[in-house]
Design an enzyme around this catalytic site. Sequence first.
Site, PDB file in Angstrom:
ATOM      1  N   CYS A  25     -54.367 -19.222   0.999  1.00  0.00           N
ATOM      2  CA  CYS A  25     -55.235 -18.420   0.148  1.00  0.00           C
ATOM      3  C   CYS A  25     -56.636 -18.992   0.244  1.00  0.00           C
ATOM      4  CB  CYS A  25     -54.757 -18.433  -1.305  1.00  0.00           C
ATOM      5  SG  CYS A  25     -55.436 -17.031  -2.231  1.00  0.00           S
ATOM      6  N   ARG A  38     -54.835 -23.771 -11.714  1.00  0.00           N
ATOM      7  CA  ARG A  38     -56.225 -23.488 -11.337  1.00  0.00           C
ATOM      8  C   ARG A  38     -57.133 -24.678 -11.618  1.00  0.00           C
ATOM      9  NH1 ARG A  38     -56.561 -17.163 -13.383  1.00  0.00           N
ATOM     10  NH2 ARG A  38     -55.104 -16.359 -11.804  1.00  0.00           N
ATOM     11  N   LYS A  75     -46.215 -11.094  -6.851  1.00  0.00           N
ATOM     12  CA  LYS A  75     -47.044 -12.045  -7.588  1.00  0.00           C
ATOM     13  C   LYS A  75     -47.857 -11.292  -8.629  1.00  0.00           C
ATOM     14  CE  LYS A  75     -50.742 -15.412  -7.127  1.00  0.00           C
ATOM     15  NZ  LYS A  75     -51.479 -16.292  -6.224  1.00  0.00           N
ATOM     16  N   ARG A  89     -58.048 -11.430 -11.640  1.00  0.00           N
ATOM     17  CA  ARG A  89     -57.430 -11.050 -10.369  1.00  0.00           C
ATOM     18  C   ARG A  89     -56.635  -9.746 -10.472  1.00  0.00           C
ATOM     19  NH1 ARG A  89     -58.689 -15.871  -8.126  1.00  0.00           N
ATOM     20  NH2 ARG A  89     -57.594 -17.811  -8.657  1.00  0.00           N
ATOM     21  N   LYS A 106     -43.109 -14.354  -8.810  1.00  0.00           N
ATOM     22  CA  LYS A 106     -43.964 -15.359  -9.427  1.00  0.00           C
ATOM     23  C   LYS A 106     -44.826 -14.728 -10.496  1.00  0.00           C
ATOM     24  CE  LYS A 106     -48.021 -18.024  -8.365  1.00  0.00           C
ATOM     25  NZ  LYS A 106     -49.150 -18.124  -7.522  1.00  0.00           N
TER      26      LYS A 106
HETATM   27  C1  PBG Z   1     -53.472 -19.110  -5.472  1.00  0.00           C
HETATM   28  C2  PBG Z   1     -52.234 -19.499  -6.178  1.00  0.00           C
HETATM   29  C3  PBG Z   1     -52.006 -19.505  -7.563  1.00  0.00           C
HETATM   30  C4  PBG Z   1     -50.756 -20.091  -7.746  1.00  0.00           C
HETATM   31  C5  PBG Z   1     -50.230 -20.363  -6.483  1.00  0.00           C
HETATM   32  N1  PBG Z   1     -51.154 -19.972  -5.521  1.00  0.00           N
HETATM   33  C6  PBG Z   1     -52.852 -19.168  -8.726  1.00  0.00           C
HETATM   34  C7  PBG Z   1     -53.616 -17.919  -8.828  1.00  0.00           C
HETATM   35  O1  PBG Z   1     -53.244 -16.857  -8.298  1.00  0.00           O
HETATM   36  O2  PBG Z   1     -54.659 -18.002  -9.475  1.00  0.00           O
HETATM   37  C8  PBG Z   1     -50.151 -20.381  -9.086  1.00  0.00           C
HETATM   38  C9  PBG Z   1     -49.225 -21.535  -9.131  1.00  0.00           C
HETATM   39  C10 PBG Z   1     -49.004 -22.105 -10.489  1.00  0.00           C
HETATM   40  O3  PBG Z   1     -49.586 -21.675 -11.515  1.00  0.00           O
HETATM   41  O4  PBG Z   1     -48.205 -23.049 -10.563  1.00  0.00           O
HETATM   42  N2  PBG Z   1     -53.524 -17.883  -4.899  1.00  0.00           N
HETATM   43 ZN    ZN Z   2     -55.681 -17.364  -4.370  1.00  0.00          ZN
END
Ligand code: PBG
Ligand code: ZN
Length: 343
Positions: A129, A216, A206, A232, A263
């Site tokens: 990402c 974050r 997700k 988001r 997730k």
């Molecule tokens: C980034 C990402 C996120 C998580 C995993 N990859 C956070 C988001 O989308 O802001 C969350 C993992 C967690 O909270 O343990 N794309």
């Molecule tokens: Zn991300």
Amino acid sequence: MAKTSVNESAITPPAYPATFRRLRANPHIRSLVEMARIHSSEFIQPIFADETLTERESVRHLNGVYSETLETLSASVERDIAAGVRKFLLFPVPAEKVEHGFRFDFATRAVQTLKSRFGSDIWLANDLCLCSYTAHGHCGIINAEGNRLLNDETVQILADYACVLAEAGADCIAPSDMTDGRIHAIRQTLDAHGFDHTAIMSYSAKFASKLYGPFRDVCKSAPSSAIALQGRTTYQISPDNLHDALQSTFRDLSEGADMVMVKPAAWYLDVVSRLRQETTAPIAVYHVSGEYAALELMAANGLLERSEGHLELWTAFKRAGANVIISYAAREAKAWIDAAESF
Ligand code: PBG
Ligand code: ZN
């Protein structure tokens, strides 16, 4: 009253109160009739490596989780291997935040560090990402007005990034950005460069959740409040939308994902259960940072026993139909499961 024949009585429901206590009476019979059992081999441990750190730091709100430096990363994985963990999900956190022209050398070095040391003793997935790379914290490129994520530009960069990680030795690419068409582009690019053996675990279902806060903080990836695009919700799935989660997952499978994911996990078990009915593909669940922190807070306050809380939850993931569990406590799984089974 008519006389009941033997055959008729066999199909007559039992008289109330029905009895269940004989099947619950002891661990032997309970294990004979059990329906979901967790194995330590089904776990993936998330790990963090931060380029700005000079020594490892414990992560706020995530009990037992550390952000590592390139130097401390291997020792941490070594301890995890000793505890029984072999699968990892790596989150590289680069020092530089930019809008364009991303450099993936820190991520590459982190993957190389682990794979040169541990080789095929570990299975290493790398989160894919851009949110810890961008200055605004969004998961991709934003237009000039700052109000829209540019899908196709983002996909192109992610495909290149995936290739760099595969070349560094990552066993699996785990795209968590939620742009359209990324799985297709990543699969094509990997195959074209001779990385057809590199797997893809898609964060397919997700959700735009409020449960990512502690994560974050570690990854320095919170979306900025200074630009027009807020949060988001324009690229992650709305928490109400089961059908979007199902369709996004089928789409990713059709584009070449080897494994899919739900997730967060615990608040979305209906999604896991429904997906289990609709697909035979392997399903991972990600017990995310906010969910983990909540459980750890209960344990810290004496409201439940830590291992018992996680074990019950992991069992619920299996019962719902998950194959793979991504948990910040994966490194405890073997010891806890072994202890629970040695009655
Ligand atoms: C980034 C990402 C996120 C998580 C995993 N990859 C956070 C988001 O989308 O802001 C969350 C993992 C967690 O909270 O343990 N794309
Ligand atoms: Zn991300």
